[in-house]
Design a protein around this motif. Structure first.
Motif, PDB file in Angstrom:
ATOM      1  N   THR A 166      72.762   5.498  56.194  1.00  0.00           N
ATOM      2  CA  THR A 166      72.683   6.730  56.367  1.00  0.00           C
ATOM      3  C   THR A 166      72.821   7.596  55.330  1.00  0.00           C
ATOM      4  OG1 THR A 166      73.744   6.467  58.743  1.00  0.00           O
ATOM      5  CG2 THR A 166      73.710   8.780  57.914  1.00  0.00           C
ATOM      6  N   CYS A 169      69.665   7.426  53.411  1.00  0.00           N
ATOM      7  CA  CYS A 169      68.513   8.329  54.157  1.00  0.00           C
ATOM      8  C   CYS A 169      68.312   9.626  53.524  1.00  0.00           C
ATOM      9  CB  CYS A 169      68.955   8.149  55.556  1.00  0.00           C
ATOM     10  SG  CYS A 169      67.490   8.855  56.441  1.00  0.00           S
ATOM     11  N   VAL A 170      69.311  10.111  53.203  1.00  0.00           N
ATOM     12  CA  VAL A 170      69.421  11.464  52.620  1.00  0.00           C
ATOM     13  C   VAL A 170      69.194  11.467  51.144  1.00  0.00           C
ATOM     14  CG1 VAL A 170      70.622  13.713  52.215  1.00  0.00           C
ATOM     15  CG2 VAL A 170      71.331  12.240  54.354  1.00  0.00           C
ATOM     16  N   LEU A 255      72.547  15.185  56.268  1.00  0.00           N
ATOM     17  CA  LEU A 255      71.548  15.318  57.015  1.00  0.00           C
ATOM     18  C   LEU A 255      71.435  16.535  57.877  1.00  0.00           C
ATOM     19  CD1 LEU A 255      71.044  11.455  58.086  1.00  0.00           C
ATOM     20  CD2 LEU A 255      69.245  12.809  57.073  1.00  0.00           C
ATOM     21  N   HIS A 259      67.997  18.037  56.936  1.00  0.00           N
ATOM     22  CA  HIS A 259      66.913  17.232  57.681  1.00  0.00           C
ATOM     23  C   HIS A 259      65.792  17.931  57.876  1.00  0.00           C
ATOM     24  CE1 HIS A 259      68.809  19.423  61.384  1.00  0.00           C
ATOM     25  NE2 HIS A 259      67.484  19.350  61.823  1.00  0.00           N
TER      26      HIS A 259
END
Length: 266
Positions: A166, A169-170, A255, A259
């Motif tokens: 996670t 992911c950023v 996120l 996002h």
């Protein structure tokens, strides 16, 4: 007169579960449905790696550090490591993989993360079961299993993969160079996470340093579940889960903030 119900304002029940299931099915079709062999390779790859390790080290050593079977010794560390690595890799690419779908309000970045996490978790746990049972049947290995330790190891590996994935992911979406940096950082982890050795075999100075590698606790916990005489007092569940929770929470916060910027990038 106040209407008793307004269809346009009624929430869609179970929207998240439907979305996650749809994303899982899409992932299955994309990842395994289009490649020759499909799920066969999910099993063949770890089996081949365990076989190579077992053959190579059996030529140099009379027996592994624990037990007498090289296959079960390496499988009990390699499989939880690949569980972590697979989940981290899949989750870190969640937004990139589902970017087009994230433009729809019904699909959120959390849905994309959950879908990839669940599919990879189920796949790797199934592979773990098949490989371990296969080794036990072929080599007639009958370990005294400690199921709480086995489940704890799988849980720590999954949580760590989710948390690190996670956060990545950023970072990989905002900083293109991070993917290369992480690859350099992550590559040596396979060598220092207890796949080839146990913690107690290391020199004391190196043990103090490597203790801070959470994957060493994951592999040690799994081996404690398969080898009744292995105590592994160095393991800290709190440390591993803290790393997973902190990295995951930080990733979700970032996120939530970025996002939209990530999704709109081209």
């Amino acid at each position: 007169m106040i209407p008793t119900s307004i269809p346009s304002l009624k929430p869609r029940r179970f929207r998240t579960s439907r979305t996650v299931i749809a994303l899982i099915l899409r992932e299955m079709a994309t990842t395994y449905g289009r490649s020759p062999g499909g799920y066969f390779w999910a099993i063949a790859e770890p089996v081949a790696m365990i076989a190579v390790l077992s053959i190579a080290f059996s030529l140099m050593l009379r027996s592994p550090s624990l037990g007498t079977n090289f296959q079960i010794f390496y499988a009990t560390a390699f499989l939880p490591f690949t569980l972590y690595a697979g989940i981290a890799q899949k989750v870190s690419a969640s937004i990139t993989f589902s970017r087009a779908l994230l433009a729809y309000p019904a699909v959120t970045f959390v849905d994309a993360i959950i879908a990839r996490f669940l599919l990879e978790l189920l796949t790797k746990v199934l592979v773990f079961y098949i490989v371990i049972v296969g080794i036990e049947l072929i080599y007639d290995v009958r370990p005294i299993l400690d199921f709480p330790s086995i489940l704890m190891s799988l849980g720590m590996a999954a949580a760590l993969g989710l948390g690190i994935g996670t956060l990545n992911c950023v970072l990989t979406s905002l900083f293109t160079v991070w993917q290369s940096v992480w690859r350099v950082i992550n590559r040596p982890l396979f060598l220092v996470s207890g796949v080839f050795f146990i913690y107690e075999d290391l020199p004391s100075g190196l043990r103090s340093f490597l203790w801070y590698n959470p994957l060493l606790h994951v592999t040690g916990e799994m081996r404690r579940g398969f080898f009744a005489t292995y105590d592994a007092t160095y393991i800290s569940h709190t440390f591993v889960m803290s790393v997973a929770l902190v990295s995951g929470a930080l990733g979700l916060l970032l996120l939530r903030r970025y996002h939209r910027l990530i999704i709109n990038e081209r």
